[in-house]
Design an enzyme around this catalytic site. Structure first.
Site, PDB file in Angstrom:
ATOM      1  N   SER A 169     -26.390  21.278  12.928  1.00 52.49           N
ATOM      2  CA  SER A 169     -26.269  20.974  11.505  1.00 52.49           C
ATOM      3  C   SER A 169     -26.296  19.457  11.275  1.00 52.49           C
ATOM      4  O   SER A 169     -27.278  18.797  11.619  1.00 52.49           O
ATOM      5  CB  SER A 169     -24.993  21.627  10.956  1.00 52.49           C
ATOM      6  OG  SER A 169     -24.942  21.558   9.560  1.00 52.49           O
ATOM      7  N   MET A 170     -25.237  18.870  10.734  1.00 46.95           N
ATOM      8  CA  MET A 170     -25.216  17.408  10.582  1.00 46.95           C
ATOM      9  C   MET A 170     -25.210  16.719  11.947  1.00 46.95           C
ATOM     10  O   MET A 170     -25.672  15.589  12.076  1.00 46.95           O
ATOM     11  CB  MET A 170     -24.028  16.960   9.748  1.00 46.95           C
ATOM     12  CG  MET A 170     -24.220  17.186   8.264  1.00 46.95           C
ATOM     13  SD  MET A 170     -23.028  16.260   7.292  1.00 46.95           S
ATOM     14  CE  MET A 170     -23.526  16.727   5.638  1.00 46.95           C
ATOM     15  N   TRP A 194     -29.445  19.223   9.655  1.00 48.26           N
ATOM     16  CA  TRP A 194     -29.341  18.812   8.251  1.00 48.26           C
ATOM     17  C   TRP A 194     -29.416  17.306   8.212  1.00 48.26           C
ATOM     18  O   TRP A 194     -28.644  16.609   8.876  1.00 48.26           O
ATOM     19  CB  TRP A 194     -28.013  19.287   7.666  1.00 48.26           C
ATOM     20  CG  TRP A 194     -27.844  19.099   6.174  1.00 48.26           C
ATOM     21  CD1 TRP A 194     -27.988  20.060   5.214  1.00 48.26           C
ATOM     22  CD2 TRP A 194     -27.460  17.907   5.467  1.00 48.26           C
ATOM     23  NE1 TRP A 194     -27.739  19.547   3.963  1.00 48.26           N
ATOM     24  CE2 TRP A 194     -27.408  18.205   4.092  1.00 48.26           C
ATOM     25  CE3 TRP A 194     -27.175  16.598   5.872  1.00 48.26           C
ATOM     26  CZ2 TRP A 194     -27.080  17.275   3.116  1.00 48.26           C
ATOM     27  CZ3 TRP A 194     -26.844  15.648   4.908  1.00 48.26           C
ATOM     28  CH2 TRP A 194     -26.802  15.995   3.544  1.00 48.26           C
ATOM     29  N   ASP A 215     -31.517  30.579   7.233  1.00 41.14           N
ATOM     30  CA  ASP A 215     -30.591  29.466   6.985  1.00 41.14           C
ATOM     31  C   ASP A 215     -30.543  29.150   5.490  1.00 41.14           C
ATOM     32  O   ASP A 215     -31.532  28.718   4.903  1.00 41.14           O
ATOM     33  CB  ASP A 215     -31.055  28.235   7.772  1.00 41.14           C
ATOM     34  CG  ASP A 215     -30.000  27.148   7.850  1.00 41.14           C
ATOM     35  OD1 ASP A 215     -29.148  27.078   6.946  1.00 41.14           O
ATOM     36  OD2 ASP A 215     -30.042  26.359   8.817  1.00 41.14           O
ATOM     37  N   HIS A 247     -27.745  29.737   9.687  1.00 33.85           N
ATOM     38  CA  HIS A 247     -27.375  28.352   9.987  1.00 33.85           C
ATOM     39  C   HIS A 247     -26.379  28.278  11.142  1.00 33.85           C
ATOM     40  O   HIS A 247     -26.370  27.309  11.903  1.00 33.85           O
ATOM     41  CB  HIS A 247     -26.762  27.712   8.741  1.00 33.85           C
ATOM     42  CG  HIS A 247     -26.444  26.259   8.894  1.00 33.85           C
ATOM     43  ND1 HIS A 247     -27.422  25.304   9.035  1.00 33.85           N
ATOM     44  CD2 HIS A 247     -25.244  25.596   8.955  1.00 33.85           C
ATOM     45  CE1 HIS A 247     -26.852  24.104   9.164  1.00 33.85           C
ATOM     46  NE2 HIS A 247     -25.535  24.259   9.122  1.00 33.85           N
TER      47      HIS A 247
END
Length: 300
Positions: A169-170, A194, A215, A247
């Site tokens: 993700s991040m 992300w 996602d 996700h």
């Protein structure tokens, strides 16, 4: 009867020629033996891979682990180091892995022993804050690698020239930030990443991006796919979109993620071309893969 001098010399030459021929055969046999490829590539670790060996929950190396307190480090939030127990094969490449937004290292812990058992030192980290953005997570991944190679108790087991980054993700967006900031990294693997920045012309690190077809937090149409497209077209790069995934699929043990992550890390951190077969040609759509893109064959 004494031998004629010319006859003796001919016999000596024949013996020397025979000795040289035998030596050549022995040399060729040695070069074509099991250790030949390892001699050509000093970074190669472990037995020749098979489909089942890279899909297995554990590889050929027994694994030990070491907890690192946040109080003992600076620049990131501590974590857990997983490493091959034996030192018989020398040093290993290393990978730092970041969790995602609001998450802790526990969310990516399954990757630690799974990757380490294939012949890597793996550092799953906590970030300074669970709310840290991708740029910060990229800096923290680099800080974790610096700690791993310079100060950690296992620094002697690591080849500091062979390092990679992963993240979810991040944290996946952070892997791209880390690769941008440190071009010497050998591999980057963002997992359902992300990042608001979609342009990455500075990246020189071979990058494998995983997306997930279901996602809804970092949809592939606005994150994984444009992040892949934003990498230089000449880069060793690949995009795998997981089928029937969300996700949070990278937060649980996943054979497809492990299989291709191991192959990517082996291929580019260890320069181990034995794993090229699993990456090129690109995997076809299947029950677990929605689609794939990439540059094949790989150049480095």
């Amino acid at each position: 009867m004494p031998q004629h001098p010319h006859t003796a010399r001919r016999g000596t030459r024949r013996l020397a020629g025979l000795t040289a021929a035998v030596a050549a055969v022995v040399s060729l046999t040695t070069l074509s033996g099991p250790g030949a490829h390892a001699a050509d590539n000093p970074y190669e670790r472990g037995p020749a891979p098979t489909e089942s060996s890279i899909e297995a929950t554990r590889g050929p190396y027994a694994v030990s682990e070491l907890s690192v307190s946040s109080l003992a480090v600076s620049g990131f939030g501590g974590g857990t180091i997983y490493y091959p127990t034996s030192t018989a094969d020398g040093t290993f490449g290393a990978v730092a892995i970041s969790p995602g937004y609001t998450a802790y290292q526990s969310s990516i812990a399954w990757l630690g022993p799974r990757l380490a058992s294939q012949g890597f030192v793996v550092f799953t980290i906590d970030t300074n804050s669970t709310l840290d953005q991708p740029a910060s997570r990229g800096n923290q991944l680099l800080a974790a690698l610096d700690y791993l190679t310079q100060r950690s108790a296992v620094r002697g087991r690591i080849d500091s020239s062979r390092l990679g980054v992963m993240g979810h993700s991040m944290g996946g967006g952070g892997t791209l930030e880390a690769a941008k900031d440190r071009p010497s990294l050998q591999a980057a693997v963002p997992l359902t990443p992300w990042n608001l920045d979609k342009s990455w012309p500075e990246v020189r690190t071979p990058t494998l991006i995983f997306g997930a077809d279901g996602d809804s937090i970092a949809p592939v149409s606005s994150h994984a796919e444009p992040l892949y497209s934003g990498l230089p077209s000449s880069l060793d790069r690949a995009y795998l979109e997981l089928n029937g995934a969300t996700h949070f699929t990278p937060n649980s043990s996943n054979t497809t993620i492990a299989k291709y992550s191991i192959s990517w890390l082996k291929r580019f951190i260890d320069n181990d071309t034995r794993y090229e077969q699993f990456l090129c040609p690109l995997p076809r759509p299947s029950l677990t893969i929605e689609e794939s893109r990439g540059n094949c064959p790989h150049t480095s």
